[in-house]
Design an enzyme around this catalytic site. Structure first.
Site, short mmCIF file in Angstrom:
data_model
loop_
_atom_site.label_atom_id
_atom_site.label_comp_id
_atom_site.label_asym_id
_atom_site.label_seq_id
_atom_site.Cartn_x
_atom_site.Cartn_y
_atom_site.Cartn_z
N HIS A 201 0.80 -1.23 0.00
CA HIS A 201 0.00 0.00 0.00
C HIS A 201 0.83 1.28 0.00
CE1 HIS A 201 0.96 -0.17 4.28
NE2 HIS A 201 0.64 1.11 4.35
C1 UD1 Z 1 -1.91 5.39 6.31
C2 UD1 Z 1 -0.55 5.77 6.92
C3 UD1 Z 1 0.43 4.63 6.72
C4 UD1 Z 1 -0.13 3.32 7.25
C5 UD1 Z 1 -1.47 3.07 6.57
C6 UD1 Z 1 -2.13 1.80 7.01
C7 UD1 Z 1 0.03 8.16 6.83
C8 UD1 Z 1 0.92 9.14 6.20
N1 UD1 Z 1 0.02 6.93 6.27
O1 UD1 Z 1 -1.72 5.28 4.91
O2 UD1 Z 1 1.62 4.92 7.44
O3 UD1 Z 1 0.76 2.29 6.95
O4 UD1 Z 1 -2.33 4.17 6.87
O5 UD1 Z 1 -3.29 1.58 6.30
O6 UD1 Z 1 -0.64 8.47 7.80
N2 UD1 Z 1 -9.31 5.09 2.43
C9 UD1 Z 1 -10.49 4.38 2.47
N3 UD1 Z 1 -11.03 4.09 3.68
C10 UD1 Z 1 -10.48 4.49 4.84
C11 UD1 Z 1 -9.28 5.23 4.79
C12 UD1 Z 1 -8.70 5.51 3.58
O7 UD1 Z 1 -11.02 3.99 1.44
O8 UD1 Z 1 -11.04 4.17 5.91
C13 UD1 Z 1 -8.67 5.36 1.13
C14 UD1 Z 1 -8.89 6.77 0.64
O9 UD1 Z 1 -9.06 6.71 -0.74
C15 UD1 Z 1 -7.58 7.46 0.94
C16 UD1 Z 1 -6.56 6.32 0.82
O10 UD1 Z 1 -7.28 5.16 1.26
O11 UD1 Z 1 -7.31 8.52 0.09
C17 UD1 Z 1 -5.33 6.50 1.65
O12 UD1 Z 1 -5.66 6.75 3.04
P1 UD1 Z 1 -4.67 7.64 3.94
O13 UD1 Z 1 -5.18 7.73 5.32
O14 UD1 Z 1 -4.35 8.89 3.23
O15 UD1 Z 1 -3.31 6.84 3.96
P2 UD1 Z 1 -2.96 5.28 3.91
O16 UD1 Z 1 -2.42 4.96 2.57
O17 UD1 Z 1 -4.06 4.43 4.44
#
Ligand code: UD1
Length: 375
Positions: A201
């Site tokens: 991811h």
């Molecule tokens: C975040 C953390 C990362 C951790 C990961 C675990 C940061 C910088 N990164 O990354 O260190 O390893 O979490 O998962 O904080 N989304 C959903 N549902 C949710 C949350 C997110 O669909 O409940 C999707 C959204 O499209 C979003 C994308 O996932 O834009 C990324 O989510 P985000 O919280 O920005 O970062 P992660 O890649 O999950």
């Protein structure tokens, strides 16, 4: 004493759960749990609260997704009034996600002492957002709880006073130790060993679409030899959709939804090999004595290499293929029980030689916090 915990994203939940539990056992401690809402789906958040038996958050800031600046700014703005209202004696923040650094910044500006759980880890790679979050959170923290001795060394090198650093061990392993027996009932009935488990991811792997396409082709190739199970993070799912991949043509490459904690633990435990870019999974496979290949150029968790089962393969698919081939030929060697769960369980006691990765890190944190309050 009033302690406020801030969690936001999936890996925070496994780290906070044992600390909440250990502090709840201490007389005179009152706790507040704030969820920033960085992760908000049932499958990325709610299910972990149930399985880890965590109290429901007292407050959810519901910040959701966005760019780093947007997400961090939304947490800063929404958390400040909560902190002013709740007035804790100490705030605990976990790991290295955007919620961690944002909450630590608000606390330090308002003069609320901060404790950082999982302090001191460094990849020395500032292109990773998590490395920036780790560096800043540690500078803002009053109490630094490290999972391994390399964390102490990193903090000392950055000028942090020794009296603030406490080597307590790994709280994520506390959760694993407690729930491992329960994961037995969460095996996938239709998944026969041997299989390879994959999670990816990180932006460095999934935001570069030509690279992701090649990576997926390599996994498809591996699936000709044995089943490859790949629970897909929402960020990765989005990218795969834009690649228009035809997974139907690779019947043994199984793309699943993100898995709840116990199902994922069962998957890790039974895997012949794990391929990942996650930080926590490097640690969990080390504890479980399952071979792990990490698709990154560096790691902030070097003990998983020196004392564990982890190997870095970077962005090199030839290295990935060769390492996977070598591990699988050893793991699946006919006649030995090396690659089986029982074989690994026998070795586990000897294998997890990392000091304080013993299921009691959170108790040590609680003791330090309470005795500091008495002094
Ligand atoms: C975040 C953390 C990362 C951790 C990961 C675990 C940061 C910088 N990164 O990354 O260190 O390893 O979490 O998962 O904080 N989304 C959903 N549902 C949710 C949350 C997110 O669909 O409940 C999707 C959204 O499209 C979003 C994308 O996932 O834009 C990324 O989510 P985000 O919280 O920005 O970062 P992660 O890649 O999950």
């Amino acid at each position: 004493m009033h302690i406020l915990h801030v969690v936001g994203a999936r890996p925070n939940f496994m780290k906070a759960a044992p600390v909440l539990r250990a502090l709840a056992a201490k007389p005179g401690v009152r706790q507040t749990l704030v969820h920033t809402g960085q992760h908000y789906d049932r499958i990325m958040s709610d299910v972990f609260f149930q399985e880890l038996e965590m109290p429901q958050p007292d407050c959810n800031l519901e910040v959701g997704s966005g760019s780093h600046a947007q997400q961090t700014a939304a947490i800063l703005t929404a958390f400040e009034p909560v902190l002013l209202e709740r007035k804790p004696d100490l705030a605990l923040v976990y790991g290295d996600v955007n919620s961690t650094v944002a909450a630590a910044l608000v606390c330090s500006k308002l003069g609320v002492p901060v404790g950082h759980v999982e302090a001191g880890l460094r990849s020395r790679d500032r292109t990773m957002p998590e490395e920036i979050n780790r560096l800043l959170t540690d500078q803002l923290s009053d109490l630094l709880f490290t999972p391994s001795a390399d964390g102490d060394e990193n903090l000392l090198r950055e000028g942090i006073d020794r009296s603030r650093i406490h080597l307590v061990g790994n709280v994520m392993i506390d959760t694993l130790v407690r729930l491992l027996p329960r994961s037995d009932q969460h095996r996938r009935a239709n998944l026969a060993a041997p299989y390879v488990l994959v999670t990816l991811h990180r932006p460095s792997n999934v935001d570069d679409l030509p690279w992701l396409r090649e990576l997926l082709a390599t996994l498809a190739e591996l699936s000709q030899q044995l089943t490859v199970v790949f629970p897909v993070h929402p960020r990765t799912r989005e990218r795969l959709t834009s690649l228009n991949t035809d997974s139907a043509s690779h019947p043994r490459l199984q793309l699943l939804d993100p898995q709840p904690y116990l199902d994922f633990l069962a998957l890790q435990r039974g895997a012949a090999l794990v391929i990942t870019d996650s930080g926590g999974i490097q640690e969990e496979t080390t504890f479980l004595n399952v071979p792990c290949l990490t698709m990154r150029e560096n790691t902030e968790r070097p003990v998983t290499i020196t004392l564990g089962t982890n190997q870095l393969v970077g962005r090199d698919l030839r290295k990935l293929r060769n390492a996977a081939k070598e591990i699988l030929s050893q793991e699946l060697e006919g006649g030995t029980n090396k690659g089986t769960e029982r074989g690994r369980a026998e070795k586990q006691h000897r294998a997890c030689s990392i000091p304080f990765w013993d299921g009691h890190a959170a108790e040590r944190i609680a003791e330090i916090i309470v005795s500091r309050d008495k002094n």
